[in-house]
Design a protein around this motif. Structure first.
Motif: not given
Length: 158
Positions: A28-35, A103-113, A150-158
């Motif tokens: 669990q050390d790879q997950l955000p503390a909140q997750a 979007a939820a699936a993208t979050i789950n993949r990105a944070w290994k939830l 736009s495809a809700l498939s990955r997180m991006i930053e600006f």
């Protein structure tokens, strides 16, 4: 024949490990503390819960922020992410359950939830990107916000 199939299904179900069990075995050390503190569903599957948040005061506040942000009028002190320039006429809340589930699936993949983690998202289309707010992540009432493509498939930053 039906009994054989039923017996195989029952056997497979007793041998299979749920995604929650697989998640708990992982570090669990790879997950955000909140997750790590997210509650596991209690008898209700993720498919039975709506994935899109209702059009409430927070949705209206987030939509107003997104309209200011695409015009370059957003405060830099805001806890919400910056958004690329766009016409504020192309900023609107998304209430399509399938889009919120993507979007939820993208979050789950990105944070290994867990892949079946139920969550309710505030989803705002802002030009060519989406502002996504997951109130189940984070300590504040707004939760955690991110920008997705736009495809809700990955997180991006600006």
């Amino acid at each position: 024949m039906h009994l054989v199939i039923l017996a195989l299904i029952v056997f497979a179900a007793t041998q299979a490990r749920t995604p929650v069990a697989r998640w708990r075995d992982n570090s669990q050390d790879q997950l955000p503390a909140q997750a790590a503190a997210l509650p596991v569903g209690q008898g209700v599957s993720a498919a039975q819960l709506p994935a899109c948040a209702p059009n409430d005061s927070l949705m209206r506040e987030l939509t107003a922020y997104a309209k200011r942000a695409v015009n370059g009028d957003a405060s830099l002190t805001s806890s919400l992410p910056l958004l690329p320039s766009a016409d504020s006429l192309h900023v609107y809340p998304v209430q399509v359950d399938g889009h919120c589930r993507l979007a939820a699936a993208t979050i789950n993949r990105a944070w290994k939830l867990p892949e079946n983690q139920a969550r309710t998202l505030y989803l705002i289309r802002a030009g060519s990107v989406h502002l996504v707010v997951d109130t189940s992540l984070g300590a504040s009432g707004r939760g955690r916000s991110m920008v997705m493509d736009s495809a809700l498939s990955r997180m991006i930053e600006f």
